[in-house]
Design a protein around this motif. Structure first.
Motif, short mmCIF file in Angstrom:
data_model
loop_
_atom_site.label_atom_id
_atom_site.label_comp_id
_atom_site.label_asym_id
_atom_site.label_seq_id
_atom_site.Cartn_x
_atom_site.Cartn_y
_atom_site.Cartn_z
N HIS A 179 34.90 95.53 49.94
CA HIS A 179 33.84 96.45 50.39
C HIS A 179 32.62 96.35 49.48
O HIS A 179 32.74 96.11 48.29
CB HIS A 179 34.35 97.90 50.36
CG HIS A 179 34.31 98.56 51.71
ND1 HIS A 179 33.20 98.57 52.51
CD2 HIS A 179 35.27 99.25 52.41
CE1 HIS A 179 33.46 99.23 53.63
NE2 HIS A 179 34.71 99.63 53.60
N GLY A 180 31.45 96.53 50.07
CA GLY A 180 30.21 96.48 49.30
C GLY A 180 29.69 95.07 49.16
O GLY A 180 29.00 94.73 48.19
N CYS A 181 30.00 94.22 50.14
CA CYS A 181 29.55 92.83 50.09
C CYS A 181 28.14 92.71 50.67
O CYS A 181 27.73 93.52 51.50
CB CYS A 181 30.47 91.94 50.91
SG CYS A 181 32.14 91.89 50.31
N GLY A 182 27.48 91.65 50.30
CA GLY A 182 26.19 91.40 50.90
C GLY A 182 25.45 90.28 50.22
O GLY A 182 25.99 89.55 49.40
N SER A 183 24.19 90.16 50.63
CA SER A 183 23.32 89.12 50.09
C SER A 183 22.36 89.76 49.10
O SER A 183 21.93 90.89 49.30
CB SER A 183 22.51 88.48 51.22
OG SER A 183 23.36 87.97 52.21
N PRO A 184 21.97 89.02 48.09
CA PRO A 184 21.10 89.62 47.08
C PRO A 184 19.63 89.57 47.43
O PRO A 184 18.83 90.19 46.75
CB PRO A 184 21.38 88.75 45.85
CG PRO A 184 21.75 87.42 46.43
CD PRO A 184 22.45 87.70 47.72
N VAL A 185 19.25 88.83 48.46
CA VAL A 185 17.83 88.67 48.74
C VAL A 185 17.53 89.04 50.18
O VAL A 185 18.41 89.39 50.95
CB VAL A 185 17.37 87.21 48.49
CG1 VAL A 185 17.54 86.84 47.04
CG2 VAL A 185 18.12 86.25 49.39
N LEU A 186 16.26 88.91 50.54
CA LEU A 186 15.82 89.17 51.91
C LEU A 186 16.25 90.55 52.39
O LEU A 186 17.05 90.72 53.29
CB LEU A 186 16.36 88.09 52.85
CG LEU A 186 15.80 86.70 52.59
CD1 LEU A 186 16.59 85.66 53.34
CD2 LEU A 186 14.34 86.62 52.95
#
Lengths: 542, 517
Positions: free
Chosen positions: B176-183
């Motif tokens: 949980h709490g995954c994602g991309s650091p940009v955009l």
């Protein structure tokens, strides 16, 4: 026994088969083929042909500016359109397609007569349950798709259909969202088509009130106190300016999250009319949904003036957006990618954006002879599957009555039926995404040229789309050798752009397939040569 | 070791059974065995300077793959068994549209009770409760435990209940709490492009046009004619540049069409049309023809299936996929799939989330149910019929949804979301929900833990009183570990090639989560 249906009982042949009389025979197709070349088996059977050895130059052959222009302003080359361009010359032809025909194109009239409901409002659609009026939304969608295909293939207003193709994708609305067929139908005919070659800002302004997209992107129920951001975000990101400038050296984003929030707030109350009246399904404003504001709020660096119980806040957002230089540059880049090249130069974007919102002037700038002549084969555009299909059908002069569900099903199979891209970003405008469809095109080619069933007379693999043996033979006649069959196919279908390798492969295929030990029927071989021609790499680029 | 079987165009012609199956009139067809063998005999002199072989030799293509490998080099090099019967298959599921992870694995209080912040934020302005109810409540979630059997502050949504036994067996892990650091502009399309490309598009590192799986597969070596496919009408960006990989809309119906008797001859003609064409079309055509041969090999889609799949497109996909994985583990079938990617769309729930039950009015429940019922059946079938099959399944999405409900009873674009990973028993450190504690000062911590959703939330820019799940586990940590442990790449290869400019493994915040055994 050869299983070819078409070869079992050749139909009467048209009389224009040149020196070979009135019937297509094995001997006819073998004429001119190198002695013994066809009988050697796979190992060495692919002979040196009139076009040289298999494996010769196979890359894209540079094309003339006029042929390039004809392809870029239309949904595909036809011999008659190239002849018209040749007569007029580059600039006059370009101006003529921008201006369009002086009278209503014949094909448009034909399509309207086939599908009068294409111009219906959602209310008319609900009221009219005639046999011509499909009551199932998906059936209506298919009808609208078929109208699109028919106009793409047949309309004399070639640039209008080319631009409709662009706007249908860049203003993408998913037609299969439940019940959206009637709305998309109205949108396509009444909102996009009237402005597809006119003022972009007018088009975008009208599109902001298009209920097919307001419903598709969930704005019809967006309300206080927490507006739905879906439509507002895509209005900025996909339908107008885009998040960033097309010039990658410009690092400042076109908008920030707060602008999305402000637009969402301004668009509360922009919804559809559900009352049973002629305005049913069309735009209306519902002040009960509005998120009111007591003070001005920022949007794209300007301030939105509060306007209770009216569309004025949303109109300010639309005006600031569609009249911005960012939108001019964003639309210019989309137009260049659609018409000229996938990688617009900053100078090309700036030049076209300076002419925004006049579509005609923008097209003239983008498709200038200087821009076209500067293209290298590596910069040619790669056809989408629908473009590929339309291109083939245009070259074959397909009758509009043939183009119905059978064709739409094929476009669906290839992943490119009109209005069926589920996301709002529209079908890709990049070659990489479409490369994988090449196998599907080979299938399409074989299906398109499948011989009609001898009992039903229909094409079993693409119902409704039937080309008889006689028609196909007439298209490649007259000929004197297998090589000249290939030459005629090349001119008919592509404008003469096949490489020597492609021509030699098709010629050799014909020679081998017609000969022992294969001995396929002449019409089967002819059909397969048609299919190979549009399966060739060169046919995939324009 | 699995013996690689020639199944290219030439060998397909050699295979009498295969030819017969494609044509009802083979008796009248020429015998082409000798001709083909003459053609493919590696030691034969180049008699015909215009022949395909001579062309390939001249151009060096035989050594470079593509059509060369398709028809010549595999036989000429007498490649040893390409892979073991334990061929690993990576399955990537992309949930397009920004899937709401909080409607799959939802927060609660360990030991019982609701996460009040979650329920408060998920109560829409129309007083519609979008949160999954706490265990014990009507339509409540299933409480989750950790590997030691200790209650943890999470619950599995009722729609995902089919996967509870997988989770409890340790085969399934959530992150949980995954994602991309940009955009961070909230765009589906930029976010997907970024994740799939794996480089910082439009920022400091230019994309090389390949996807992360394309680069990862490119670092491996295989003599397989078909290494992977993207299930669909388009090749997913993740697989751009992947060797021997194409888009396949339906592997059970992949044929050239037309008159069956002439299909082999037409295939050869198409091969000749494309083998001197320009790249990348040339390679795509080569891969498509290789796929045609491999995917139609006998015995793939007759592999057993006894589990109960939903009667949906995704259910059918997973049923077929487990047959393909069984075939990849079968030494008698020349199929060695390394990577398969699937898409599942329609997660953009701006309106009517409806995650709680069949009667809650929206589509989230049905989609989650579809996905997890199919996954559970897939897992069960492979356990039953191919217990030695080796695969890893990872699911991802471009971003999560807002914690706070909007006025349409939906949730807008958010940040942190959910990934999950599963595989055969004993291959995943499952039965856990991996999270990272936010650290004071805005940095990232490395200690798994959870202290309530509110502590893991942040305000959405420009939307006061609207909260997101913090995204503090870079998806590249999850994918990097899979690539490292399953595709056997080094950390250096990951940080320099697979995810350029991402210092995978160089510091705790970039390290693998130890999801995989």
């Amino acid at each position: 026994m050869n299983p070819s249906v078409s070869g079992a009982k050749p139909p009467p042949i048209l009389a224009n088969t040149g020196a070979f009389g009135s019937e297509l025979t094995r001997r006819t197709l073998l004429k001119g083929v190198g002695t013994g070349a066809a009988a050697l088996g796979f190992g060495a059977l692919w002979p040196t042909t009139a076009y040289g050895a298999i494996g010769g130059p196979g890359g894209l052959v540079p094309r003339s500016n006029l042929l390039m222009l004809v392809n870029r302003v239309s949904q595909g080359y036809t011999a008659s359109e190239l002849a018209r361009a040749t007569t007029l010359g580059y600039s006059a032809y370009l101006n003529s397609v921008i201006a369009g025909p002086a009278t209503t194109p014949r094909a448009d009239t034909v399509v309207s007569s086939l599908q009068p409901f294409v111009s219906y409002t959602p209310w008319a659609y609900l009221l009219t349950g005639t046999p011509q009026m499909p009551v199932n939304p998906d059936d209506l969608l298919i009808a609208v798709q078929a109208a699109t295909a028919r106009l793409s293939v047949r309309s004399e207003h070639v640039l209008l259909e080319r631009m409709m193709d662009m706007w249908s994708n860049r203003l993408s609305v998913y037609g299969r969202k439940a019940g959206n067929g009637a709305l998309k139908n109205y949108s396509d005919y009444h909102i996009i088509r009237p402005h597809a070659l006119g003022s972009v800002s007018r088009l975008l302004t009208n599109f902001a009130r298009d209920t097919s997209v307001l419903y598709y992107l969930d704005n019809v129920g967006s309300s206080a106190p927490v507006p739905n951001e879906n439509w507002a975000r895509e209005f900025l990101e996909l339908y107008t300016m885009g998040p960033n400038d097309p010039d990658p050296s410009v690092t400042e984003p076109n908008y920030v999250e707060a602008d999305v929030q402000a637009a969402a707030k301004a668009f509360t109350g922009w919804t559809w009319d559900m009352a049973p009246s002629p305005n049913f399904g069309l735009f209306t404003y519902d002040s009960a949904l509005q998120l009111t504001s007591s003070a001005p709020y920022a949007f794209l660096g300007s301030m939105i003036t509060p306007a209770s119980a009216s569309t004025l806040e949303g109109e300010q957002v639309v005006g600031l957006t569609v009249n911005s230089s960012q939108t001019a540059r964003g639309i210019a880049a989309k137009m260049i990618r659609h018409l000229l090249r996938y990688d617009p130069t900053p100078a090309q974007v700036t030049a076209a954006a300076a002419l925004y919102p006049n579509t005609g002037l923008m097209v003239a700038s983008i498709l200038s002879q200087a821009n076209i002549s500067a293209l290298t084969p590596a910069q040619y555009l790669f056809s989408s599957p629908s473009r590929f299909a339309y291109q083939a059908l245009r070259a074959l002069d397909a009758d509009p009555s043939l183009l119905a569900q059978g064709l739409i099903d094929e476009l669906r199979r290839m992943g490119n039926a009109p209005f069926e891209w589920p996301a709002p970003d529209g079908y890709p405008d990049e070659a990489e995404k479409w490369l994988g469809s090449v196998f599907g095109r080979w299938q399409f080619a074989n299906n398109l040229f499948t011989a009609p069933d001898p009992v039903t007379g229909d094409n079993p693999n693409m119902p409704g789309v039937v080309f008889t043996d006689a028609q196909l033979l007439a298209m490649v006649s007259p000929f004197t050798t297998m090589a000249s069959v290939v030459t005629n196919l090349d001119v008919l279908l592509t404008g003469g752009i096949l490489s020597d390798n492609e021509k030699s492969v098709i010629e050799a295929y014909g020679a081998i397939a017609i000969s022992p030990p294969y001995s396929y029927s002449p019409y089967q071989v002819l059909r397969e040569m048609f299919a190979l021609t549009i399966s060739a790499p060169s046919f995939q680029y324009y | 070791m699995k013996q690689h079987i020639e199944s290219d165009l030439g060998s397909d012609l050699l295979d009498g059974a295969s030819v017969a199956s494609n044509s009802g009139s083979e008796a009248s067809q020429p015998e082409t065995r000798e001709a083909v063998e003459e053609c493919v005999e590696a030691s034969a002199p180049i008699a015909d300077p215009g022949s395909r072989r001579s062309l390939l030799v001249r151009s060096g293509l035989a050594a470079l793959g593509g059509f060369g490998a398709l028809n010549w080099s595999a036989r000429a090099s007498a490649a040893p068994a390409a892979v073991s019967s334990g061929q690993h298959t990576l399955v990537i599921l992309y949930l397009r549209g920004g899937c709401d992870g909080l409607s799959i694995v939802a927060p609660r209080l360990a030991g019982g009770g609701a996460d009040v912040f979650y329920e408060t934020q998920r109560l829409s302005p129309n007083n519609v409760q979008l949160a999954i109810a706490a265990p014990g409540q009507p339509n409540g979630g299933s409480p989750l435990k950790d590997p030691a059997g200790v209650d943890i502050p999470w619950m599995l949504a009722p729609a995902a209940a089919s996967a509870l036994s997988m989770y409890d067996s340790g085969a399934l892990a959530f992150i949980h709490g995954c994602g991309s650091p940009v955009l961070q502009n909230g765009s589906h399309f930029f976010s997907q492009d970024y994740m799939e490309d794996g480089t910082q598009i439009s920022t400091s590192v230019a994309s090389d046009g390949r996807g992360w799986a394309g680069r990862a597969m490119g670092l491996g070596v295989s003599s397989s004619l078909l290494r992977g496919f993207g299930w669909g009408k388009f090749l997913q960006r993740t697989l751009f540049g992947a060797p021997k990989t194409v888009a396949v809309p339906d592997p059970t119906n992949y044929n050239l069409g037309g008159v069956s008797a002439s299909e082999a001859l037409r295939r050869l003609a198409i091969e000749y049309l494309y083998n001197v064409s320009d790249e990348p079309l040339r390679s795509t055509a080569a891969n498509s023809l290789a796929t045609l041969a491999e995917i139609n090999a006998a015995g793939i889609f007759t592999k057993p299936t006894t589990a109960s799949y939903p009667n949906t497109p995704f259910g059918t996909q997973l049923m077929r996929l487990q047959q393909l994985i069984q075939a990849s583990a079968d030494p008698n079938i020349a199929l060695n799939l390394e990577t398969v990617m699937l898409d599942y769309g329609d997660w953009d729930n701006h309106i009517s989330l409806g995650a709680q039950s069949t009667t809650s009015g929206g589509g989230m429940f049905y989609r989650v149910q579809d996905v997890f019922t199919a996954i559970a059946a897939f897992h069960q079938d492979l356990q039953t019929h191919a217990p030695t099959a080796n695969y890893t399944f990872v699911a991802m999405t471009e971003f999560g949804r807002r914690i706070t409900a909007n006025g349409d009873d939906g949730v807008d674009h958010g940040r942190g979301s959910l990934m999950w990973v599963f595989g055969p028993p004993g291959t995943v450190h499952g039965r856990n929900v991996y999270t990272m504690l936010p650290v004071a000062g805005g940095g990232q911590g490395t200690t798994p833990g959870w202290n309530g959703l509110q502590a893991h939330s942040e305000l959405q820019d420009g939307a006061p009183n609207s909260y997101n799940v913090i995204s503090n586990i870079d998806y590249r940590r999850v994918v990097g570990e899979i690539v490292q442990k399953r595709l056997m790449l080094t950390g250096s290869q990951i940080s320099t090639s697979v995810f350029p400019n991402y210092p995978y493994g160089s510091a705790p915040q970039f390290a693998a989560l130890d999801l995989l055994v």
